[in-house]
Motif scaffolding. Sequence first.
Motif, PDB file in Angstrom:
ATOM      1  N   UNK A  13      12.089   1.705  -3.935  1.00  0.00           N
ATOM      2  CA  UNK A  13      11.260   0.873  -3.071  1.00  0.00           C
ATOM      3  C   UNK A  13       9.849   0.867  -3.637  1.00  0.00           C
ATOM      4  N   UNK A  14       9.182  -0.284  -3.506  1.00  0.00           N
ATOM      5  CA  UNK A  14       7.790  -0.292  -3.963  1.00  0.00           C
ATOM      6  C   UNK A  14       6.892  -0.532  -2.748  1.00  0.00           C
ATOM      7  N   UNK A  15       5.968   0.407  -2.493  1.00  0.00           N
ATOM      8  CA  UNK A  15       5.123   0.285  -1.313  1.00  0.00           C
ATOM      9  C   UNK A  15       4.068  -0.794  -1.488  1.00  0.00           C
ATOM     10  N   UNK A  16       3.501  -1.250  -0.378  1.00  0.00           N
ATOM     11  CA  UNK A  16       2.434  -2.244  -0.450  1.00  0.00           C
ATOM     12  C   UNK A  16       1.188  -1.611  -1.034  1.00  0.00           C
ATOM     13  N   UNK A  17       0.191  -2.432  -1.336  1.00  0.00           N
ATOM     14  CA  UNK A  17      -1.017  -1.928  -1.972  1.00  0.00           C
ATOM     15  C   UNK A  17      -1.711  -0.878  -1.120  1.00  0.00           C
ATOM     16  N   UNK A  18      -1.817  -1.177   0.173  1.00  0.00           N
ATOM     17  CA  UNK A  18      -2.512  -0.251   1.056  1.00  0.00           C
ATOM     18  C   UNK A  18      -1.764   1.073   1.140  1.00  0.00           C
ATOM     19  N   UNK A  19      -0.436   0.960   1.281  1.00  0.00           N
ATOM     20  CA  UNK A  19       0.409   2.139   1.374  1.00  0.00           C
ATOM     21  C   UNK A  19       0.304   2.964   0.106  1.00  0.00           C
ATOM     22  N   UNK A  20       0.380   2.278  -1.052  1.00  0.00           N
ATOM     23  CA  UNK A  20       0.283   2.973  -2.327  1.00  0.00           C
ATOM     24  C   UNK A  20      -1.032   3.723  -2.438  1.00  0.00           C
ATOM     25  N   UNK A  21      -2.121   3.062  -2.006  1.00  0.00           N
ATOM     26  CA  UNK A  21      -3.431   3.697  -2.069  1.00  0.00           C
ATOM     27  C   UNK A  21      -3.464   4.942  -1.199  1.00  0.00           C
ATOM     28  N   UNK A  22      -2.866   4.829   0.002  1.00  0.00           N
ATOM     29  CA  UNK A  22      -2.851   5.990   0.898  1.00  0.00           C
ATOM     30  C   UNK A  22      -2.057   7.129   0.273  1.00  0.00           C
ATOM     31  N   UNK A  23      -0.933   6.785  -0.366  1.00  0.00           N
ATOM     32  CA  UNK A  23      -0.134   7.826  -1.019  1.00  0.00           C
ATOM     33  C   UNK A  23      -0.938   8.487  -2.130  1.00  0.00           C
ATOM     34  N   UNK A  24      -1.665   7.670  -2.910  1.00  0.00           N
ATOM     35  CA  UNK A  24      -2.470   8.250  -3.986  1.00  0.00           C
ATOM     36  C   UNK A  24      -3.483   9.241  -3.439  1.00  0.00           C
ATOM     37  N   UNK A  25      -4.214   8.823  -2.405  1.00  0.00           N
ATOM     38  CA  UNK A  25      -5.256   9.701  -1.871  1.00  0.00           C
ATOM     39  C   UNK A  25      -4.628  10.969  -1.290  1.00  0.00           C
ATOM     40  N   UNK A  26      -3.505  10.813  -0.601  1.00  0.00           N
ATOM     41  CA  UNK A  26      -2.852  11.986  -0.024  1.00  0.00           C
ATOM     42  C   UNK A  26      -2.316  12.908  -1.119  1.00  0.00           C
ATOM     43  N   UNK A  27      -1.753  12.327  -2.173  1.00  0.00           N
ATOM     44  CA  UNK A  27      -1.243  13.156  -3.262  1.00  0.00           C
ATOM     45  C   UNK A  27      -2.398  13.874  -3.950  1.00  0.00           C
ATOM     46  N   UNK A  28      -3.523  13.165  -4.120  1.00  0.00           N
ATOM     47  CA  UNK A  28      -4.689  13.796  -4.748  1.00  0.00           C
ATOM     48  C   UNK A  28      -5.183  14.942  -3.870  1.00  0.00           C
ATOM     49  N   UNK A  29      -5.174  14.753  -2.563  1.00  0.00           N
ATOM     50  CA  UNK A  29      -5.624  15.827  -1.669  1.00  0.00           C
ATOM     51  C   UNK A  29      -4.606  16.965  -1.642  1.00  0.00           C
ATOM     52  N   UNK A  30      -3.319  16.626  -1.562  1.00  0.00           N
ATOM     53  CA  UNK A  30      -2.296  17.652  -1.426  1.00  0.00           C
ATOM     54  C   UNK A  30      -2.097  18.451  -2.694  1.00  0.00           C
ATOM     55  N   UNK A  31      -1.798  17.763  -3.779  1.00  0.00           N
ATOM     56  CA  UNK A  31      -1.604  18.468  -5.043  1.00  0.00           C
ATOM     57  C   UNK A  31      -2.941  18.967  -5.576  1.00  0.00           C
TER      58      UNK A  31
END
Lengths: 318, 670
Positions: free
Chosen positions: B199-217
């Motif tokens: 599945x490919x997330x929308x732009x906003x969703x992808x951005x949120x995942x990036x920020x969360x991954x940057x914070x989490x990892x």
Amino acid sequence: MAIALALAVQLAQLALVLLLAPLLTGYVRKLKAHLVGRQGPPLLQPYRELLRLLRKDVVLAESASWLFRAAPYLIFATTWVAAALVPTFAAGLVFSYAADVIAIVALLGAARFMLALAGLDVGTSFGGIGASREMMIASLAEPAMLMVVFTLSLLAGSTQLSSIAAALQAPEVGLRVSLALALVALIMVALAENARIPVDNPATHLELTMVHEAMILEYSGRHLALIEAASYLKLVLYVSLIACVFFPWGIAGPGQGAAAYLAGTGVYIAKLGVAGFALAVFETAIAKMRVFRVSDFLGAALMLGLLAALLLFVTQAT
Amino acid sequence: MALQALLGCVALLLAAAAAGIGLAQRRAATPAIYGVALATSVAALSLALGALLAPPRLAATLALPIGLPWLGAHFRLDALSAFFLVVANLGGAAASLYGLGYGRHEEAPARVLPFFPAFLAAMNLVLVADDAFTFLFSWEFMSLASWALVMAHHRRSGNAAAGYLYLLMASFGTLALILAFGLLAGWSGAYDFAAIRNTSPSMLMGAAVLVLALAGAGSKAGVVPLHVWLPLAHPAAPSHVSALMSGVMTKVAVYGFVRIVFDLVGAPYWWWGALVALAGGITAVMGVLHALMEHDLKRLLAYHTVENIGIIFIGLGLALAFTANEMPAAAALALTAALFHVFNHSVFKSLLFFGAGAVLTATGERDMERLGGLIHRMPQTAFLFLVGSAAISALPPFNGFVSEWLTFQAILLSPALPQWLLKFLVPAIGALLALSAALAAACFVKAFGITFLGRPRSAVAREARETDRWSLAAMCTLAALCLVAGVLPAWFIDALAPVAQALTGSHLPERHGLDWLTIVPIAQSRSSYNGLLLFLLIALAAGLAAAAIHRFASSRLRRAPAWDCGFPDPSPATQYTAGSFSQPIRRVFGTVVFRAREEVHMPAPGALDSASLHVRLRDLLWDALYVPTARVVAFAADRLNAVQFLTIRAYLTLVFGALVALLMVLAVWQ
């Protein structure tokens, strides 16, 4: 056969920088003496000093470790190799692909690392003062240097010095603001790295103003000779570097034959002469600055380098 | 097959952990458990190497009926996992070997032995997990096992606070990752990675995942401003565990980031690269500046981990930016640089922590101001620590230089990026990288020079003894790897080709013919580096100089008191200290970054009391971010405290109200 010839040219360059290094220092000293109305030491005095030091015993401090004894050889070797990898009379030598200009900067960093450690090894206050200040200067000079490298390699599309020299000879490069900024930054870095006025005074033994001299205070005999030779080599390296990227005319291309190499050598020696003269005039005309002004001086170099690189990043469309 | 065998290794480690609980009090338990851990790690290392160097055509997968009933536990071994498994198990094997000697001095083995193999097992599990539940479970298991190891010496001052902060930040990181995976799984709740990939997330969703991954990892890896726990927790653990946490666990965090952002979330946008690279650049410089101000040897090393994580994230950010602009060759270069730095940092950071552990065993001191002169008492440790210092300072011919060189080459490719922001940002990040490299060299001159050189500053330093042969063997192996990876980087870069190919669709050019040891990122005319030739040239030049001097010049030597401009002082207190060494740099950078202030108290003229100098440093980030957050939390907890003292009627009303509210939400949503 071709390989043997190429190796011979590379070895000739190794020998050339080693032989010319003390001469350049002696020449600068002589000129500086003349400029302030003294007669000065003879031109060949640095050679004599080296030979005299080599003949003398080493007096080693009781608290010195093996590192103190090994460091001069490593410092000399890294500086020598770095100096021999900068194109002097000919470009595209056989080993030139082994290290680009970033690697050459890092090799000098390795030599400085060892020198600063050697300064700390005996456990005296002067050694520490020198090492600490040297690393402060380096922490600003090295990034400034790398910014200059960025600028040049963006213009030339390469970090190989031979390619940079060739690319900057092309007429379409022309005069650029970036190049001028980079040249100024590189000269400032070169002054700091070689412990010249206004950053450091190579002739001083006044305790609280020393940087380079403070680190090597405990060295004597052959160890001191090696370190002195390394600092002569470093001056040659920086002059060659400036000459080969900003004034790349007259450097022989790869495999052009003996006549071109001879002409290249002549032009190279002339460039050393001009650079030595400029250095002597500059050093005579200016005063040494306080240690904590050095950070402003080198910070300016760093900013100039960054500005030069930024201008290119922004204007390059490729 | 390799995947099953790897999971067998994990099971063996978990069994060793269980055995550790029962047997920890026995004397033989220490060698037995570290021996098992060593053997298992070596086995897992060879399996992972096999999977990386001779990759099967399809990645091996395996589903086990454990975990969530409707999901099961999925495992997968692809090139990326294999590379990080190599890093993790290499570090694990070295730490186990070191532990064979170092563990004998452990005062509370029952607090270390069960958790050490469990920690190794958890890191291996994270790297092969192929669904969100298994990943998060292993991730949390890894956090808790390492937390237990941080708390091994919980009575020592500061360790309990460090453990508490670590637990908080680890929970925060896991929360961010749970949310990221929740977004990735979407409405369908497909938690296995294969489904997420499709599945490919929308732009906003992808951005949120990036920020969360940057914070989490990033919080686990130590990206500024989420790094605050790292310099406290890593040094608090026993030294071989510090090495694992700094050298390996931060890399597992990098793996988590790469897995989510490069593999799962789909095509990146260009500004992701800008964000990640900027975070990396700031992390690198802040890490090294903090390290320079530090006098505690292990904490200094931990701050350097922050710096190196920054360098890795610069590479990752550039790779994202290049991928977004469809420049696969450049993206492969940046990613290879970052991954090679992952490997290099795990090697030299483990080596340095082992060295710090040897110093700690020999002297009981971590404070550099009370060390000095150890090169005379511990020559082998000193030499090996010197190799590690040179490698981390990015000096040729060691390995740290090669990966930083590759990162610089990637930066030099960035004028071709079309976005204006990147055009301005990337050279600035290059300057930050250069600055951090130069400052790292200054910092390791200080770390090595003050600890090992000079004259001993205390009685314990004067009486230090060389460390045991197990520890030396572990350090020797890693130091040799530092040199080999620096001199023959081409082998290592070739091994990374399948990873780069899988994630960016390209890899560094194949080398050919005579120049098989030269690394060429893009083209020969552009840039190349040959570590072996450089190493041989330096050795040749040094040998030539030594031979000529000893043949033709004087080779005599005599010992005498130090010269010191004619005023040598026998007191070791007259030497430069760690504080005085970093004083010029503190004056240049610290007055802005740390608001550094020096207060000098001079006695009145004629008075005989001593003068004193106090240096005050402020961690602005802590003051601006963490203190207010803690204040808000404390305030909220205070207010909510009232809820704990209600009557039963009030509680029932609350429960009823909550139920009604939830039902209402559900009704409105449908």
